[in-house]
Design a protein around this motif. Structure first.
Motif, PDB file in Angstrom:
ATOM      1  N   ALA A  27       0.837  -1.200   0.000  1.00  0.00           N
ATOM      2  CA  ALA A  27       0.000   0.000   0.000  1.00  0.00           C
ATOM      3  C   ALA A  27       0.871   1.248   0.000  1.00  0.00           C
ATOM      4  CB  ALA A  27      -0.911  -0.003   1.211  1.00  0.00           C
ATOM      5  N   GLY A  28       0.542   2.207  -0.858  1.00  0.00           N
ATOM      6  CA  GLY A  28       1.263   3.459  -0.941  1.00  0.00           C
ATOM      7  C   GLY A  28       2.562   3.384  -1.722  1.00  0.00           C
ATOM      8  N   SER A  29       2.983   2.195  -2.066  1.00  0.00           N
ATOM      9  CA  SER A  29       4.220   2.010  -2.816  1.00  0.00           C
ATOM     10  C   SER A  29       3.921   2.130  -4.304  1.00  0.00           C
ATOM     11  CB  SER A  29       4.801   0.627  -2.498  1.00  0.00           C
ATOM     12  OG  SER A  29       5.946   0.394  -3.262  1.00  0.00           O
ATOM     13  N   PRO A  30       4.583   3.050  -4.995  1.00  0.00           N
ATOM     14  CA  PRO A  30       4.280   3.212  -6.420  1.00  0.00           C
ATOM     15  C   PRO A  30       4.782   2.027  -7.243  1.00  0.00           C
ATOM     16  CG  PRO A  30       6.108   4.618  -5.795  1.00  0.00           C
ATOM     17  CD  PRO A  30       5.610   3.972  -4.537  1.00  0.00           C
ATOM     18  N   SER A  31       4.038   1.727  -8.291  1.00  0.00           N
ATOM     19  CA  SER A  31       4.451   0.747  -9.285  1.00  0.00           C
ATOM     20  C   SER A  31       4.603   1.486 -10.596  1.00  0.00           C
ATOM     21  CB  SER A  31       3.399  -0.348  -9.429  1.00  0.00           C
ATOM     22  OG  SER A  31       3.283  -1.063  -8.221  1.00  0.00           O
ATOM     23  N   VAL A  32       5.713   1.248 -11.275  1.00  0.00           N
ATOM     24  CA  VAL A  32       6.027   2.000 -12.486  1.00  0.00           C
ATOM     25  C   VAL A  32       6.485   1.046 -13.581  1.00  0.00           C
ATOM     26  CG1 VAL A  32       7.520   3.817 -13.448  1.00  0.00           C
ATOM     27  CG2 VAL A  32       6.730   3.996 -11.079  1.00  0.00           C
ATOM     28  N   THR A  33       6.024   1.300 -14.802  1.00  0.00           N
ATOM     29  CA  THR A  33       6.489   0.542 -15.959  1.00  0.00           C
ATOM     30  C   THR A  33       7.029   1.520 -16.990  1.00  0.00           C
ATOM     31  OG1 THR A  33       4.821  -1.179 -15.598  1.00  0.00           O
ATOM     32  CG2 THR A  33       5.871  -1.129 -17.758  1.00  0.00           C
ATOM     33  N   LEU A  34       8.240   1.237 -17.456  1.00  0.00           N
ATOM     34  CA  LEU A  34       8.838   2.003 -18.545  1.00  0.00           C
ATOM     35  C   LEU A  34       8.641   1.181 -19.815  1.00  0.00           C
ATOM     36  CD1 LEU A  34      10.562   4.367 -19.646  1.00  0.00           C
ATOM     37  CD2 LEU A  34      12.588   2.989 -19.090  1.00  0.00           C
ATOM     38  N   TYR A  35       7.873   1.725 -20.738  1.00  0.00           N
ATOM     39  CA  TYR A  35       7.594   1.061 -22.008  1.00  0.00           C
ATOM     40  C   TYR A  35       8.425   1.684 -23.115  1.00  0.00           C
ATOM     41  CZ  TYR A  35       3.273  -0.968 -20.094  1.00  0.00           C
ATOM     42  OH  TYR A  35       2.349  -1.670 -19.367  1.00  0.00           O
ATOM     43  N   TYR A  36       9.056   0.849 -23.907  1.00  0.00           N
ATOM     44  CA  TYR A  36       9.672   1.317 -25.141  1.00  0.00           C
ATOM     45  C   TYR A  36       8.887   0.670 -26.278  1.00  0.00           C
ATOM     46  CZ  TYR A  36      12.782   2.579 -28.870  1.00  0.00           C
ATOM     47  OH  TYR A  36      13.284   3.112 -30.033  1.00  0.00           O
ATOM     48  N   PHE A  37       8.188   1.486 -27.047  1.00  0.00           N
ATOM     49  CA  PHE A  37       7.436   1.011 -28.208  1.00  0.00           C
ATOM     50  C   PHE A  37       8.314   1.136 -29.442  1.00  0.00           C
ATOM     51  CE2 PHE A  37       4.088   2.060 -25.220  1.00  0.00           C
ATOM     52  CZ  PHE A  37       3.186   1.021 -25.399  1.00  0.00           C
ATOM     53  N   HIS A  38       8.232   0.161 -30.320  1.00  0.00           N
ATOM     54  CA  HIS A  38       9.059   0.138 -31.525  1.00  0.00           C
ATOM     55  C   HIS A  38       8.356  -0.648 -32.624  1.00  0.00           C
ATOM     56  CE1 HIS A  38      10.060  -4.092 -30.834  1.00  0.00           C
ATOM     57  NE2 HIS A  38      10.067  -3.768 -29.557  1.00  0.00           N
ATOM     58  N   ARG A  39       8.881  -0.537 -33.816  1.00  0.00           N
ATOM     59  CA  ARG A  39       8.406  -1.362 -34.927  1.00  0.00           C
ATOM     60  C   ARG A  39       9.215  -2.653 -34.941  1.00  0.00           C
ATOM     61  NH1 ARG A  39       8.809   3.825 -36.998  1.00  0.00           N
ATOM     62  NH2 ARG A  39       6.790   4.782 -37.388  1.00  0.00           N
ATOM     63  N   THR A  40       8.687  -3.667 -35.605  1.00  0.00           N
ATOM     64  CA  THR A  40       9.402  -4.938 -35.686  1.00  0.00           C
ATOM     65  C   THR A  40      10.718  -4.761 -36.434  1.00  0.00           C
ATOM     66  OG1 THR A  40       7.316  -6.146 -35.633  1.00  0.00           O
ATOM     67  CG2 THR A  40       9.229  -7.342 -36.422  1.00  0.00           C
ATOM     68  N   GLN A  41      10.677  -4.061 -37.546  1.00  0.00           N
ATOM     69  CA  GLN A  41      11.905  -3.762 -38.285  1.00  0.00           C
ATOM     70  C   GLN A  41      12.496  -2.494 -37.687  1.00  0.00           C
ATOM     71  OE1 GLN A  41      11.430  -3.768 -42.497  1.00  0.00           O
ATOM     72  NE2 GLN A  41      13.507  -3.111 -42.882  1.00  0.00           N
ATOM     73  N   ARG A  42      13.735  -2.617 -37.167  1.00  0.00           N
ATOM     74  CA  ARG A  42      14.316  -1.526 -36.398  1.00  0.00           C
ATOM     75  C   ARG A  42      15.677  -1.118 -36.938  1.00  0.00           C
ATOM     76  NH1 ARG A  42      13.748  -3.753 -30.367  1.00  0.00           N
ATOM     77  NH2 ARG A  42      14.139  -1.597 -29.853  1.00  0.00           N
ATOM     78  N   CYS A  43      15.946   0.182 -36.847  1.00  0.00           N
ATOM     79  CA  CYS A  43      17.262   0.689 -37.225  1.00  0.00           C
ATOM     80  C   CYS A  43      18.164   0.682 -35.990  1.00  0.00           C
ATOM     81  CB  CYS A  43      17.146   2.103 -37.786  1.00  0.00           C
ATOM     82  SG  CYS A  43      16.656   3.348 -36.569  1.00  0.00           S
ATOM     83  N   THR A  44      19.430   0.931 -36.190  1.00  0.00           N
ATOM     84  CA  THR A  44      20.394   0.952 -35.095  1.00  0.00           C
ATOM     85  C   THR A  44      20.047   2.033 -34.072  1.00  0.00           C
ATOM     86  OG1 THR A  44      22.104   0.154 -36.583  1.00  0.00           O
ATOM     87  CG2 THR A  44      22.850   1.174 -34.541  1.00  0.00           C
ATOM     88  N   GLY A  45      19.637   3.196 -34.545  1.00  0.00           N
ATOM     89  CA  GLY A  45      19.291   4.291 -33.638  1.00  0.00           C
ATOM     90  C   GLY A  45      18.144   3.935 -32.711  1.00  0.00           C
ATOM     91  N   CYS A  46      17.142   3.279 -33.250  1.00  0.00           N
ATOM     92  CA  CYS A  46      15.984   2.883 -32.437  1.00  0.00           C
ATOM     93  C   CYS A  46      16.354   1.786 -31.446  1.00  0.00           C
ATOM     94  CB  CYS A  46      14.842   2.433 -33.328  1.00  0.00           C
ATOM     95  SG  CYS A  46      14.182   3.773 -34.336  1.00  0.00           S
ATOM     96  N   THR A  47      17.160   0.859 -31.879  1.00  0.00           N
ATOM     97  CA  THR A  47      17.620  -0.211 -30.985  1.00  0.00           C
ATOM     98  C   THR A  47      18.459   0.384 -29.858  1.00  0.00           C
ATOM     99  OG1 THR A  47      17.607  -1.785 -32.813  1.00  0.00           O
ATOM    100  CG2 THR A  47      18.885  -2.386 -30.884  1.00  0.00           C
ATOM    101  N   ASN A  48      19.318   1.328 -30.183  1.00  0.00           N
ATOM    102  CA  ASN A  48      20.142   1.991 -29.170  1.00  0.00           C
ATOM    103  C   ASN A  48      19.302   2.828 -28.210  1.00  0.00           C
ATOM    104  OD1 ASN A  48      22.565   0.882 -30.005  1.00  0.00           O
ATOM    105  ND2 ASN A  48      23.050   2.574 -31.369  1.00  0.00           N
ATOM    106  N   ALA A  49      18.246   3.464 -28.705  1.00  0.00           N
ATOM    107  CA  ALA A  49      17.373   4.270 -27.845  1.00  0.00           C
ATOM    108  C   ALA A  49      16.760   3.397 -26.752  1.00  0.00           C
ATOM    109  CB  ALA A  49      16.283   4.943 -28.671  1.00  0.00           C
ATOM    110  N   GLU A  50      16.317   2.219 -27.131  1.00  0.00           N
ATOM    111  CA  GLU A  50      15.757   1.291 -26.141  1.00  0.00           C
ATOM    112  C   GLU A  50      16.841   0.828 -25.170  1.00  0.00           C
ATOM    113  OE1 GLU A  50      13.813  -3.151 -25.688  1.00  0.00           O
ATOM    114  OE2 GLU A  50      14.011  -2.309 -27.695  1.00  0.00           O
ATOM    115  N   ALA A  51      17.962   0.401 -25.709  1.00  0.00           N
ATOM    116  CA  ALA A  51      19.048  -0.121 -24.869  1.00  0.00           C
ATOM    117  C   ALA A  51      19.507   0.918 -23.848  1.00  0.00           C
ATOM    118  CB  ALA A  51      20.219  -0.575 -25.733  1.00  0.00           C
ATOM    119  N   ARG A  52      19.680   2.157 -24.273  1.00  0.00           N
ATOM    120  CA  ARG A  52      20.153   3.217 -23.372  1.00  0.00           C
ATOM    121  C   ARG A  52      19.113   3.554 -22.310  1.00  0.00           C
ATOM    122  NH1 ARG A  52      23.807   1.305 -25.018  1.00  0.00           N
ATOM    123  NH2 ARG A  52      25.339   2.076 -26.456  1.00  0.00           N
ATOM    124  N   ALA A  53      17.835   3.578 -22.693  1.00  0.00           N
ATOM    125  CA  ALA A  53      16.778   3.872 -21.717  1.00  0.00           C
ATOM    126  C   ALA A  53      16.720   2.788 -20.647  1.00  0.00           C
ATOM    127  CB  ALA A  53      15.429   3.995 -22.425  1.00  0.00           C
TER     128      ALA A  53
END
Length: 139
Positions: A27-53
């Motif tokens: 009770a009172g303890s926050p629950s948090v989810t960090l979602y990274y949404f992406h397309r199935t076909q991904r470029c290096t920049g998008c893959t790195n954005a997820e990895a770094r986050a």
């Protein structure tokens, strides 16, 4: 704004919003989810954005992840039926970061709209941006 709140409530009801961990029900303890949404076909920049986050979250909040208070999820907007539905509920159509949190019966959903600007500023600026936004919701 009302459709977003409705979407969060729907996701909460279906159990897709947060993965229950050992302390998720405290009770009172926050629950948090960090979602990274992406397309199935991904470029290096998008893959790195997820990895770094996710790397920033793990470095700053490893114990919160272990306790189940912080969950990291990667979702393909064009993936499974459930992933497509979740992406639609969040309004995600491509590479994007969202934080969904719940505390004391109150839910919040925010999109980290500055992610690409922060990525252009550099790795440290991007990671700090992710950590700062997560920290606000984990306190």
């Amino acid at each position: 704004m009302r459709p977003i709140i409705s979407a969060v409530m729907l996701v909460l009801a279906t159990g897709q919003f947060l993965a229950a961990g050992p302390d998720a029900g405290t009770a009172g303890s926050p629950s948090v989810t960090l979602y990274y949404f992406h397309r199935t076909q991904r470029c290096t920049g998008c893959t790195n954005a997820e990895a770094r986050a996710f790397e920033a979250a793990r470095e700053a909040f490893g114990s919160e992840i272990q306790k189940g208070r912080l969950v990291l999820k990667s979702v393909a907007v064009d993936g499974t039926k459930e992933e497509r539905q979740l992406a639609g509920e969040f309004g995600a159509f491509g590479p994007s970061l969202f934080i969904a949190s719940s505390k004391d019966g109150k839910s919040e959903l925010i999109q980290l709209e500055e992610m690409w600007d922060k990525i252009r500023e550099g790795d440290s600026a991007y990671k700090a941006y992710v950590v700062e936004n997560l920290q606000r919701r984990l306190l």
